[in-house]
Design a protein around this motif. Structure first.
Motif, PDB file in Angstrom:
ATOM      1  N   ALA A 159       0.943  -1.157   0.147  1.00 39.10           N
ATOM      2  CA  ALA A 159       0.260   0.560  -0.326  1.00 39.10           C
ATOM      3  C   ALA A 159       0.574   1.530   0.098  1.00 39.10           C
ATOM      4  N   GLU A 160       1.565   1.356   0.601  1.00 35.04           N
ATOM      5  CA  GLU A 160       2.787   2.334   0.779  1.00 35.04           C
ATOM      6  C   GLU A 160       3.777   2.611  -0.832  1.00 35.04           C
ATOM      7  N   ASP A 161       3.524   1.499  -1.377  1.00 38.10           N
ATOM      8  CA  ASP A 161       4.570   1.150  -2.418  1.00 38.10           C
ATOM      9  C   ASP A 161       3.937   1.973  -3.397  1.00 38.10           C
ATOM     10  N   ARG A 162       2.247   1.886  -3.308  1.00 33.52           N
ATOM     11  CA  ARG A 162       1.022   1.959  -4.802  1.00 33.52           C
ATOM     12  C   ARG A 162       1.200   3.753  -4.255  1.00 33.52           C
ATOM     13  N   ALA A 163       1.093   4.881  -3.306  1.00 28.55           N
ATOM     14  CA  ALA A 163       1.008   5.844  -2.161  1.00 28.55           C
ATOM     15  C   ALA A 163       2.244   6.696  -3.310  1.00 28.55           C
ATOM     16  N   ARG A 164       3.641   5.957  -3.245  1.00 27.91           N
ATOM     17  CA  ARG A 164       4.079   6.616  -3.334  1.00 27.91           C
ATOM     18  C   ARG A 164       4.356   6.611  -5.067  1.00 27.91           C
ATOM     19  N   ALA A 165       4.129   5.922  -5.463  1.00 28.65           N
ATOM     20  CA  ALA A 165       3.325   5.385  -7.135  1.00 28.65           C
ATOM     21  C   ALA A 165       2.909   6.337  -7.148  1.00 28.65           C
ATOM     22  N   ALA A 166       1.571   6.898  -6.933  1.00 27.91           N
ATOM     23  CA  ALA A 166       1.131   7.751  -7.118  1.00 27.91           C
ATOM     24  C   ALA A 166       1.631   9.440  -6.565  1.00 27.91           C
ATOM     25  N   ASP A 167       2.174   9.196  -5.851  1.00 29.90           N
ATOM     26  CA  ASP A 167       2.978  10.869  -6.071  1.00 29.90           C
ATOM     27  C   ASP A 167       4.132  10.434  -7.336  1.00 29.90           C
ATOM     28  N   GLU A 168       5.092   9.587  -7.314  1.00 31.52           N
ATOM     29  CA  GLU A 168       5.392  10.188  -8.594  1.00 31.52           C
ATOM     30  C   GLU A 168       4.886  10.309 -10.120  1.00 31.52           C
ATOM     31  N   LEU A 169       3.503  10.076  -9.966  1.00 29.89           N
ATOM     32  CA  LEU A 169       3.252   9.905 -11.080  1.00 29.89           C
ATOM     33  C   LEU A 169       2.742  11.361 -10.987  1.00 29.89           C
ATOM     34  N   GLU A 170       2.135  11.974  -9.862  1.00 32.24           N
ATOM     35  CA  GLU A 170       1.628  14.003  -9.340  1.00 32.24           C
ATOM     36  C   GLU A 170       2.348  14.415 -10.287  1.00 32.24           C
ATOM     37  N   ALA A 171       4.048  13.903 -10.107  1.00 30.43           N
ATOM     38  CA  ALA A 171       5.010  14.561 -10.382  1.00 30.43           C
ATOM     39  C   ALA A 171       5.300  14.488 -11.558  1.00 30.43           C
ATOM     40  N   ALA A 172       5.093  13.493 -11.796  1.00 31.17           N
ATOM     41  CA  ALA A 172       5.412  13.492 -13.714  1.00 31.17           C
ATOM     42  C   ALA A 172       4.378  14.102 -14.611  1.00 31.17           C
ATOM     43  N   ALA A 173       2.520  14.519 -13.611  1.00 33.88           N
ATOM     44  CA  ALA A 173       1.444  14.918 -14.263  1.00 33.88           C
ATOM     45  C   ALA A 173       1.940  16.631 -14.201  1.00 33.88           C
ATOM     46  N   ARG A 174       2.766  17.037 -13.343  1.00 35.66           N
ATOM     47  CA  ARG A 174       3.211  17.940 -13.481  1.00 35.66           C
ATOM     48  C   ARG A 174       4.278  18.499 -14.162  1.00 35.66           C
ATOM     49  N   MET A 175       5.010  17.874 -14.334  1.00 33.83           N
ATOM     50  CA  MET A 175       6.118  18.235 -15.676  1.00 33.83           C
ATOM     51  C   MET A 175       5.669  18.461 -17.070  1.00 33.83           C
ATOM     52  N   ALA A 176       5.169  17.346 -16.847  1.00 35.09           N
ATOM     53  CA  ALA A 176       4.288  17.447 -18.222  1.00 35.09           C
ATOM     54  C   ALA A 176       3.338  18.696 -18.896  1.00 35.09           C
ATOM     55  N   GLU A 177       2.725  18.570 -18.108  1.00 36.00           N
ATOM     56  CA  GLU A 177       1.425  19.961 -17.789  1.00 36.00           C
ATOM     57  C   GLU A 177       2.635  21.093 -18.283  1.00 36.00           C
ATOM     58  N   THR A 178       3.867  21.269 -17.403  1.00 32.39           N
ATOM     59  CA  THR A 178       4.496  22.376 -18.223  1.00 32.39           C
ATOM     60  C   THR A 178       5.361  22.939 -18.893  1.00 32.39           C
ATOM     61  N   LYS A 179       5.731  21.556 -20.034  1.00 26.92           N
ATOM     62  CA  LYS A 179       5.974  21.064 -21.053  1.00 26.92           C
ATOM     63  C   LYS A 179       4.592  21.024 -22.177  1.00 26.92           C
ATOM     64  N   GLY A 180       3.645  21.429 -21.546  1.00 24.46           N
ATOM     65  CA  GLY A 180       2.419  20.945 -22.814  1.00 24.46           C
ATOM     66  C   GLY A 180       1.928  19.642 -22.813  1.00 24.46           C
ATOM     67  N   ASP A 181       2.229  18.675 -22.342  1.00 22.13           N
ATOM     68  CA  ASP A 181       1.931  17.567 -22.559  1.00 22.13           C
ATOM     69  C   ASP A 181       0.386  17.453 -21.990  1.00 22.13           C
ATOM     70  N   ASP A 182      -0.382  17.531 -22.967  1.00 19.38           N
ATOM     71  CA  ASP A 182      -1.731  17.154 -21.778  1.00 19.38           C
ATOM     72  C   ASP A 182      -2.212  16.251 -21.699  1.00 19.38           C
ATOM     73  N   THR A 183      -2.221  15.169 -23.212  1.00 21.94           N
ATOM     74  CA  THR A 183      -2.087  13.641 -23.311  1.00 21.94           C
ATOM     75  C   THR A 183      -1.262  12.803 -21.890  1.00 21.94           C
ATOM     76  N   THR A 184       0.156  12.762 -21.661  1.00 20.02           N
ATOM     77  CA  THR A 184       0.352  12.893 -21.149  1.00 20.02           C
ATOM     78  C   THR A 184       0.285  12.914 -19.338  1.00 20.02           C
ATOM     79  N   ALA A 185      -0.269  14.079 -19.698  1.00 18.01           N
ATOM     80  CA  ALA A 185      -0.492  15.061 -18.285  1.00 18.01           C
ATOM     81  C   ALA A 185      -1.827  14.136 -17.127  1.00 18.01           C
ATOM     82  N   ALA A 186      -2.997  14.363 -18.152  1.00 21.39           N
ATOM     83  CA  ALA A 186      -3.997  13.004 -18.299  1.00 21.39           C
ATOM     84  C   ALA A 186      -3.978  11.962 -17.887  1.00 21.39           C
ATOM     85  N   TRP A 187      -3.374  11.493 -18.678  1.00 23.25           N
ATOM     86  CA  TRP A 187      -2.873  10.320 -17.927  1.00 23.25           C
ATOM     87  C   TRP A 187      -2.296   9.440 -16.964  1.00 23.25           C
ATOM     88  N   CYS A 188      -1.354  10.773 -16.149  1.00 25.62           N
ATOM     89  CA  CYS A 188      -0.451  10.470 -15.542  1.00 25.62           C
ATOM     90  C   CYS A 188      -1.481  10.755 -13.594  1.00 25.62           C
TER      91      CYS A 188
END
Length: 200
Positions: A159-188
């Motif tokens: 469960a803790e690993d899944r929570a960490r995975a979600a945190d990584e994906l949220e960070a990835a989503a923010r990065m994707a938004e910064t780069k204008g990659d809305d598709t990847t951000a939405a997936w993340c």
């Protein structure tokens, strides 16, 4: 995790020599076989290219991609072809990312986590590295998983690993938004939300 949006693969230069142009033709033939669904023939063509030139990043990446959808034995084979390439070209991030995924599929979660964390530590704004690390964290250890839990995880629960995975994906989503990659951000964000629901 569901597969992430496809990574854009930029073919390497074939080189100006006659040998390079012959290799380029053979690589194009291998790709055509793959696109027509002739997986075995394409795999053999890529293997021949790799035997001649073990440092051919494009051929190794193509073969590892073919092997990714196959059996456990094929996943081990993908690791076996990627590890020497990563050793030869440690600065090439694309093979290193593919190796993280191949290790995860081969049931070597601990090694996959270690390599994924190295990639993120080296380049914190690497969107694909964060997605790769999240996919390893979200995956349950397979029976006989080699090296799990990874160093530093201690008694971390799934469960803790899944929570960490979600945190990584949220960070990835923010990065994707910064780069204008809305598709990847939405997936993340979608995948992070699914992981948090599972965690709740």
């Amino acid at each position: 995790l569901d597969p992430p949006p496809p990574m854009e693969v930029v073919p390497g230069a074939a080189g100006g020599s006659r040998r390079g142009s012959v290799r380029a033709v053979r690589a194009a033939q291998a790709k055509a076989l793959e696109e027509r669904g002739h997986v075995q023939a394409a795999a053999e063509a890529y293997k021949a290219l790799i035997q001649e030139e073990p440092g051919d990043v494009d051929a190794v990446m193509a073969l590892s991609r073919l092997l990714a959808s196959s059996s456990q034995e094929a996943h081990q084979m993908a690791v076996a072809i990627l590890e020497p390439l990563v050793a030869m070209k440690p600065k090439e991030r694309r093979p290193r990312l593919a190796l993280v995924e191949a290790l995860r599929r081969a049931g070597r979660r601990g090694e996959a986590l270690k390599r994924g964390r190295e990639l993120v530590a080296e380049q914190a704004d690497d969107l694909r590295a964060r997605i790769a690390l999240a996919s390893v964290l979200a995956a349950p250890p397979a029976p006989g998983d080699q090296g799990a839990p990874a160093e530093g995880d201690g008694e971390a629960s799934a469960a803790e690993d899944r929570a960490r995975a979600a945190d990584e994906l949220e960070a990835a989503a923010r990065m994707a938004e910064t780069k204008g990659d809305d598709t990847t951000a939405a997936w993340c964000r979608r995948e992070a939300g699914a992981l948090r629901q599972t965690h709740a």
